[in-house]
Scaffold this active site. Structure first.
Site, PDB file in Angstrom:
ATOM      1  CD  GLU A 168       4.356  -5.961   8.837  1.00 40.36           C
ATOM      2  OE1 GLU A 168       4.108  -5.288   9.851  1.00 40.36           O
ATOM      3  OE2 GLU A 168       3.485  -6.207   7.960  1.00 40.36           O
TER       4      GLU A 168
ATOM      5  CE1 TYR B  51       6.298  -3.733  -1.811  1.00 39.13           C
ATOM      6  CE2 TYR B  51       7.661  -5.219  -0.535  1.00 39.13           C
ATOM      7  CZ  TYR B  51       6.507  -4.973  -1.247  1.00 39.13           C
ATOM      8  OH  TYR B  51       5.563  -5.949  -1.399  1.00 39.13           O
TER       9      TYR B  51
END
Length: 155
Positions: free
Chosen positions: A98, A110
């Site tokens: 998350e 990411y």
């Protein structure tokens, strides 16, 4: 990561996150089954860390932080590679995490590792929603090639 690293880890944690984990969370995580925490050190100091939780074939990144400015190039990528490698060693086929919905820089970072948005966790952070990101098929040739290219690009 060892208990003796926690003073330095907490310095980075508190400097990095709006809602840092309390020390007791790290203490509990270090002894929890299926967890793997790692520190990056430079000249005897902790300069980054990351944590991973393994559940069956899923690796979930619990945390990742580095000092700023980083004393070595691509420190975040080095920590992330270590976490992905730990997941693979633990049998993971998928990776998740998350990230704050507003943290576009982290989301782009990411994405470099093949993670893509799949949903929202409402109120995950006390003051904000989290974007859920996943990478699938970590053992696939394409993903392994992605990791190879990231490794080779490290200065």
């Amino acid at each position: 990561m060892l208990a003796g690293d926690l003073d330095q880890v907490m310095e980075i944690e508190e400097a990095t996150f709006l809602t840092p984990w309390p020390r007791r969370v790290f203490e509990n995580e270090l002894v929890a089954p299926g967890r793997s925490y790692w520190v990056a050190d430079y000249q005897g100091r902790v300069v980054g860390f990351g944590g991973l939780m393994l559940v069956d074939k899923d690796a979930h990144i619990n945390t990742l932080a580095t000092i700023r400015p980083a004393p070595v190039p691509a420190l975040g990528s080095r920590v992330m590679l270590r976490l992905v490698e730990e997941g693979l060693l633990g049998g993971a086929e998928h990776l998740s995490l998350e990230v704050r919905s507003s943290n576009w820089k982290a989301q782009e970072f990411y994405r470099k590792f093949g993670l893509a948005p799949v949903g929202i966790r409402k109120g995950f952070y006390q003051d904000e929603d989290a974007l859920i990101m996943w990478a699938h098929d970590l053992r696939d040739t394409d993903y392994q090639e992605r990791l190879r290219l990231i490794r080779e690009a490290l200065p």
